[in-house]
Design a protein around this motif. Structure first.
Motif, PDB file in Angstrom:
ATOM      1  N   PRO A  72       6.871 -42.808  42.767  1.00  0.00           N
ATOM      2  CA  PRO A  72       5.499 -42.678  43.282  1.00  0.00           C
ATOM      3  C   PRO A  72       5.127 -41.241  43.650  1.00  0.00           C
ATOM      4  CG  PRO A  72       6.703 -44.354  44.525  1.00  0.00           C
ATOM      5  CD  PRO A  72       7.669 -43.784  43.555  1.00  0.00           C
ATOM      6  N   TYR A  73       6.046 -40.554  44.328  1.00  0.00           N
ATOM      7  CA  TYR A  73       5.675 -39.224  44.811  1.00  0.00           C
ATOM      8  C   TYR A  73       5.256 -38.321  43.653  1.00  0.00           C
ATOM      9  CZ  TYR A  73       5.578 -34.956  47.571  1.00  0.00           C
ATOM     10  OH  TYR A  73       5.163 -33.819  48.196  1.00  0.00           O
ATOM     11  N   ASN A  74       6.086 -38.326  42.625  1.00  0.00           N
ATOM     12  CA  ASN A  74       5.772 -37.423  41.518  1.00  0.00           C
ATOM     13  C   ASN A  74       4.773 -37.989  40.513  1.00  0.00           C
ATOM     14  OD1 ASN A  74       7.390 -35.134  42.194  1.00  0.00           O
ATOM     15  ND2 ASN A  74       9.188 -36.407  41.761  1.00  0.00           N
ATOM     16  N   ASP A  75       4.732 -39.336  40.409  1.00  0.00           N
ATOM     17  CA  ASP A  75       3.840 -39.926  39.413  1.00  0.00           C
ATOM     18  C   ASP A  75       2.372 -39.860  39.820  1.00  0.00           C
ATOM     19  OD1 ASP A  75       6.027 -42.630  38.247  1.00  0.00           O
ATOM     20  OD2 ASP A  75       5.961 -40.456  37.833  1.00  0.00           O
ATOM     21  N   ILE A  76       2.155 -39.780  41.125  1.00  0.00           N
ATOM     22  CA  ILE A  76       0.754 -39.705  41.554  1.00  0.00           C
ATOM     23  C   ILE A  76       0.256 -38.282  41.341  1.00  0.00           C
ATOM     24  CG2 ILE A  76      -0.809 -39.820  43.526  1.00  0.00           C
ATOM     25  CD1 ILE A  76       0.908 -42.150  44.524  1.00  0.00           C
ATOM     26  N   THR A  77      -0.706 -38.149  40.404  1.00  0.00           N
ATOM     27  CA  THR A  77      -1.091 -36.810  39.941  1.00  0.00           C
ATOM     28  C   THR A  77      -2.304 -36.236  40.668  1.00  0.00           C
ATOM     29  OG1 THR A  77      -2.425 -37.878  38.244  1.00  0.00           O
ATOM     30  CG2 THR A  77      -0.207 -37.177  37.618  1.00  0.00           C
ATOM     31  N   ASP A  78      -2.911 -37.055  41.578  1.00  0.00           N
ATOM     32  CA  ASP A  78      -4.094 -36.489  42.243  1.00  0.00           C
ATOM     33  C   ASP A  78      -3.794 -36.113  43.692  1.00  0.00           C
ATOM     34  OD1 ASP A  78      -6.018 -39.441  43.200  1.00  0.00           O
ATOM     35  OD2 ASP A  78      -3.842 -39.056  43.181  1.00  0.00           O
ATOM     36  N   LYS A  79      -2.568 -35.641  43.931  1.00  0.00           N
ATOM     37  CA  LYS A  79      -2.254 -35.183  45.283  1.00  0.00           C
ATOM     38  C   LYS A  79      -3.190 -34.041  45.652  1.00  0.00           C
ATOM     39  CE  LYS A  79       2.364 -34.707  44.500  1.00  0.00           C
ATOM     40  NZ  LYS A  79       2.663 -35.485  43.277  1.00  0.00           N
ATOM     41  N   VAL A  80      -3.489 -33.230  44.650  1.00  0.00           N
ATOM     42  CA  VAL A  80      -4.593 -32.298  44.863  1.00  0.00           C
ATOM     43  C   VAL A  80      -5.601 -32.511  43.734  1.00  0.00           C
ATOM     44  CG1 VAL A  80      -3.535 -30.367  43.567  1.00  0.00           C
ATOM     45  CG2 VAL A  80      -5.236 -29.919  45.345  1.00  0.00           C
ATOM     46  N   GLY A  81      -6.878 -32.543  44.106  1.00  0.00           N
ATOM     47  CA  GLY A  81      -7.912 -32.805  43.089  1.00  0.00           C
ATOM     48  C   GLY A  81      -9.016 -31.764  43.173  1.00  0.00           C
ATOM     49  N   VAL A  82      -9.558 -31.479  42.005  1.00  0.00           N
ATOM     50  CA  VAL A  82     -10.640 -30.493  41.924  1.00  0.00           C
ATOM     51  C   VAL A  82     -11.783 -31.147  41.162  1.00  0.00           C
ATOM     52  CG1 VAL A  82     -11.312 -28.321  40.837  1.00  0.00           C
ATOM     53  CG2 VAL A  82      -9.101 -28.513  41.949  1.00  0.00           C
ATOM     54  N   ARG A  83     -13.002 -30.857  41.565  1.00  0.00           N
ATOM     55  CA  ARG A  83     -14.141 -31.488  40.898  1.00  0.00           C
ATOM     56  C   ARG A  83     -15.145 -30.432  40.473  1.00  0.00           C
ATOM     57  NH1 ARG A  83     -16.157 -35.502  44.780  1.00  0.00           N
ATOM     58  NH2 ARG A  83     -17.020 -33.613  45.737  1.00  0.00           N
ATOM     59  N   PHE A  84     -15.536 -30.489  39.216  1.00  0.00           N
ATOM     60  CA  PHE A  84     -16.594 -29.599  38.713  1.00  0.00           C
ATOM     61  C   PHE A  84     -17.805 -30.449  38.352  1.00  0.00           C
ATOM     62  CE2 PHE A  84     -14.479 -25.578  38.490  1.00  0.00           C
ATOM     63  CZ  PHE A  84     -13.131 -25.880  38.371  1.00  0.00           C
ATOM     64  N   VAL A  85     -18.952 -30.075  38.899  1.00  0.00           N
ATOM     65  CA  VAL A  85     -20.165 -30.864  38.658  1.00  0.00           C
ATOM     66  C   VAL A  85     -21.186 -29.992  37.922  1.00  0.00           C
ATOM     67  CG1 VAL A  85     -22.056 -32.121  39.741  1.00  0.00           C
ATOM     68  CG2 VAL A  85     -19.763 -32.237  40.721  1.00  0.00           C
ATOM     69  N   VAL A  86     -21.639 -30.481  36.768  1.00  0.00           N
ATOM     70  CA  VAL A  86     -22.600 -29.719  35.957  1.00  0.00           C
ATOM     71  C   VAL A  86     -23.909 -30.497  35.866  1.00  0.00           C
ATOM     72  CG1 VAL A  86     -20.792 -28.621  34.591  1.00  0.00           C
ATOM     73  CG2 VAL A  86     -21.776 -30.783  33.836  1.00  0.00           C
ATOM     74  N   LEU A  87     -24.890 -29.873  35.212  1.00  0.00           N
ATOM     75  CA  LEU A  87     -26.208 -30.511  35.165  1.00  0.00           C
ATOM     76  C   LEU A  87     -26.319 -31.525  34.035  1.00  0.00           C
ATOM     77  CD1 LEU A  87     -29.093 -30.656  36.288  1.00  0.00           C
ATOM     78  CD2 LEU A  87     -29.720 -28.853  34.689  1.00  0.00           C
ATOM     79  N   LEU A  88     -25.907 -31.136  32.836  1.00  0.00           N
ATOM     80  CA  LEU A  88     -26.142 -31.989  31.677  1.00  0.00           C
ATOM     81  C   LEU A  88     -24.832 -32.412  31.034  1.00  0.00           C
ATOM     82  CD1 LEU A  88     -28.900 -29.869  29.920  1.00  0.00           C
ATOM     83  CD2 LEU A  88     -29.253 -31.851  31.377  1.00  0.00           C
ATOM     84  N   GLY A  89     -24.880 -33.547  30.328  1.00  0.00           N
ATOM     85  CA  GLY A  89     -23.710 -34.028  29.614  1.00  0.00           C
ATOM     86  C   GLY A  89     -23.165 -32.989  28.647  1.00  0.00           C
ATOM     87  N   ASN A  90     -24.097 -32.262  27.997  1.00  0.00           N
ATOM     88  CA  ASN A  90     -23.587 -31.319  27.001  1.00  0.00           C
ATOM     89  C   ASN A  90     -23.027 -30.037  27.631  1.00  0.00           C
ATOM     90  OD1 ASN A  90     -25.955 -29.917  27.589  1.00  0.00           O
ATOM     91  ND2 ASN A  90     -27.027 -30.689  25.786  1.00  0.00           N
ATOM     92  N   HIS A  91     -23.001 -29.946  28.939  1.00  0.00           N
ATOM     93  CA  HIS A  91     -22.346 -28.809  29.598  1.00  0.00           C
ATOM     94  C   HIS A  91     -20.875 -29.088  29.864  1.00  0.00           C
ATOM     95  CE1 HIS A  91     -26.378 -27.221  31.412  1.00  0.00           C
ATOM     96  NE2 HIS A  91     -26.270 -26.989  30.130  1.00  0.00           N
ATOM     97  N   ILE A  92     -20.503 -30.380  29.813  1.00  0.00           N
ATOM     98  CA  ILE A  92     -19.129 -30.739  30.188  1.00  0.00           C
ATOM     99  C   ILE A  92     -18.120 -30.041  29.282  1.00  0.00           C
ATOM    100  CG2 ILE A  92     -17.494 -32.664  30.262  1.00  0.00           C
ATOM    101  CD1 ILE A  92     -19.584 -34.330  31.551  1.00  0.00           C
TER     102      ILE A  92
END
Lengths: 327, 358
Positions: A72-92
């Motif tokens: 569990p300790y190593n398999d959980i990959t979102d111990k740290v998470g980052v989020r990028f939010v853009v305006l349009l789908g085609n910016h992703i």
């Protein structure tokens, strides 16, 4: 591992994960800045990106109660998470390129809403792109060392998708809520609308860009000439738009050649503009080069169409040795 | 001489005075230091000069009288060109002295004499200039909206209040014998207005030692021929061409200005859309962009009659003023021929009855 040991290990590792998350944010943002130059990531990203460490309770719950992990300790990959939010789908895609091009980590795509939509085309649900990036080799960040393999989850979404996920996260996907079919369908309806709205947003941007495109193209071209010949940095302001609008019909395909030929014939003009540019914003607009050339070729017509006050046009006439008030 | 890329280096002013009642001259008051103009003031000064001397201005290139006498203006200019600052200040006084001597008439007002040097043109040439500027009055307001009455303003927008002479040097080294290597350009609104009394000549002739260039007749003819060519080539209806040609004849024959100028003709007779094309066309023919002396001796006979020519030797001739007053020319659609195409015909209306036939 017991829960206590788990939390102990986590407490020790937390600074490293925090540093790793910040490193990921900085790297992706830098690459993004280069890709969208002269725009800036500060404005492009709708919510400032930040890294978030997983809360203790939610970590324990995920490790011990919700799913079964081998490690569990190593398999959980979102111990740290980052989020990028853009305006349009085609910016992703721009963010994705920034993520996958970095050499500091191995990136693997964990979730792709477009793929999910292809597989379940009539389902309307959470949509985002998720990556897990793992540190490629022991990396120094500040005075910490990030261990090879340290994971970080990156979520990339549009602002509308983000709104949906915030809503559902706080409501129908809360643990104590037993989501009824009606709630789920209502949420699905909203996601369908969100998808449609994104499409309309993208259409608006495209239609505006068609109209504005040629002028923007002219400014871009003139920016190139400006930077090449004058030793001064241009500074776009609203005036640029006014001038371009007034004279774009005069600037044809070969505007760059014409301006360069004009500057070659009258080399003193470059110096004059550079000097004036140090004092006046007007002379830091790339289109001022076009104005100089047009005053030389067609003084009378250019004077007629000048969108600002005569006082601002007079110095250009003086530099070119033409009387302003005659003819 | 093109005045693009004008830079002004040193400037100094002196004051000259009107002659006394008994026609004795009054000594000038001399400036003792070079002026230190702010960037804005210098921009303003340059603009005044360009408005007077630049292309499309009323200035005129003039011939310098040769041989030059040792005290002439060109001599002074030549010395100023190579003078250090101290000598510049001292030598520039001689312009004030010379102007005082030249203003023999009692009704010529005094004013400020501005002497300056610098560079102009591309490639750049040395220039030495002298301005006589009459003073005028004006009001000035303060921040508290109080008002000051000023009596010693000069180089304001009223163009008839100043005259400028600029000598430019072609840069040969060693300097050849005067006046070789030098050109003179003069701005004097009296030259372009209809009065031709001696008062107009004191500045360019007695003071500056220049004379009207001898190529007036040639240039006037060139102006006439080239402008006619331009008008005929325009993509407009024949009636419009007729009107423009009437304008040309009026400008040359009836207008009393002693000079011919592209900008003046363009301003009065050409629509906005044609102005730049006209200017560029004439420049390509090597016609000067500022004023030239008007001399219609070579085109007198052409100016005597306007003529419309048609096929099969049909002609209508008339003096320009009669043409303008009594004749109306219109294009009309004629009867369609066998191919169904309607040809262009002309309707001529003469505001008179037939006086004589033969």
């Amino acid at each position: 591992m017991t829960e206590a040991e788990f939390l102990e290990k986590w407490a020790l590792d937390r600074p490293m994960y925090e540093a790793w998350g910040e490193h990921v944010v900085a790297n992706v943002t830098e690459r993004l800045n280069v890709a969208i130059n002269p725009l800036s990531a500060d404005i492009f990203l709708r919510i400032p990106p930040s890294s978030r460490l997983k809360g203790d309770a939610s970590f324990l719950e995920k490790a011990f109660y919700r799913k079964s992990y081998a490690d569990p300790y190593n398999d959980i990959t979102d111990k740290v998470g980052v989020r990028f939010v853009v305006l349009l789908g085609n910016h992703i895609k721009l963010i994705e390129d920034a993520i996958t091009s970095c050499q500091d980590w191995n990136a693997s795509k964990d979730r792709d809403y477009e793929q999910e939509q292809n597989e379940n085309p009539i389902q309307f649900d959470y949509a985002a792109v998720h990556y897990v990036v793992r540190c490629r080799a022991n990396t120094e960040v500040g005075d910490l060392t990030i261990r090879e393999g340290t994971p970080c989850e990156i979520q990339v979404k549009t602002i509308l998708q983000h709104a949906y996920s915030e809503l559902t996260h706080d409501t129908i996907y809360k643990p104590k809520v037993d989501a009824t079919p009606r709630m789920l369908r209502t949420a699905a309806k909203s996601m369908a609308l969100i998808e449609a709205t994104n499409d309309y947003f993208e259409q608006v941007v495209e239609q505006v860009s068609e109209v504005v495109g040629p002028s923007k193209g002219l400014t871009d071209e003139l920016l190139g000439v400006f930077r090449k010949h004058l030793g001064v940095e241009p500074e776009l302001a609203r005036t640029e738009g006014l001038i371009v609008e007034a004279y774009e019909s005069e600037a044809q395909q070969d505007v760059t050649e014409r301006i360069e030929s004009f500057l070659a014939r009258k080399p003193f003009i470059t110096q004059q503009i550079a000097e004036r540019a140090r004092q006046k914003l007007l002379f830091r607009q790339p289109s001022i080069l076009l104005v100089y050339m047009l005053v030389d070729e067609q003084p009378s017509a250019t004077r007629e169409k000048w969108p600002l006050t005569p006082k601002e046009l007079r110095p250009i006439f003086v530099d070119l040795g033409k009387a302003f008030d005659r003819g | 001489m093109f005045f693009e890329n004008l830079t002004v280096n040193r400037v100094i002013i002196h004051e000259v005075y009107q002659r006394l009642d008994d026609r004795r001259p009054v000594d000038p008051t001399y400036g003792t230091q070079l002026l230190n103009l702010t960037a804005d003031a210098m921009d303003f000064f340059r603009e005044r000069i360009i408005n007077a001397m630049g292309s499309q201005s009323q200035s005129m290139e003039m011939d310098i009288l040769a041989p030059t006498d040792p005290a002439c203006a060109l001599e002074i200019a030549s010395e100023l060109r190579s003078a250090d600052d101290r000598n510049f200040i001292d030598t520039s006084r001689r312009f004030a002295d010379r102007l005082t001597a030249a203003q023999t008439s009692r009704n010529l007002p005094g004013g400020i004499v501005v002497v300056f040097d610098g560079r102009a043109g591309n490639p750049g040439r040395s220039i030495v200039g002298v301005i006589k500027a009459e003073t005028h009055q004006g009001f000035r307001h303060t921040d508290q909206l109080q008002v000051e009455y000023l009596r010693d303003l000069f180089l304001g927008p009223q163009t008839k209040l100043y005259k400028i002479g600029i000598f430019s040097y072609s840069g040969r080294d060693p300097a050849p014998e005067l006046p070789n290597g030098w050109q003179a350009t003069v701005y004097d609104t009296h030259m372009t207005r209809s009065n031709r009394d001696g008062a107009a000549q004191y500045f360019y002739e007695s003071f500056l030692g220049c004379t009207l260039p001898a190529n007036g007749a040639r240039l006037t003819k060139m102006f006439f021929d080239s402008t006619k060519e331009f008008i005929n080539k325009l993509d407009v209806a024949p009636e419009q061409k007729t009107e423009l040609l009437t304008g040309l004849y009026t400008y040359l024959k009836i207008d009393r200005s002693p000079t011919v100028e592209l900008a003046a003709f363009s301003e009065q007779y050409l629509a906005q859309e044609f102005k730049d094309d006209y200017q560029n066309f004439m420049v390509r023919q090597d016609f000067p962009t500022n004023a030239v002396p008007k001399d219609i001796s070579d085109i007198e006979s052409s100016l005597r009659q306007r003529r419309l020519r048609f096929n099969r030797n049909i002609q209508l001739t008339a003096p320009p003023d009669a043409f303008q007053d009594l004749i109306v020319v219109e294009t009309i659609e004629g009867e369609a021929g066998e191919d169904g195409v309607a040809p262009e015909w002309t309707r001529i209306t003469i505001r008179d009855r037939v006086q004589d036939q033969s």
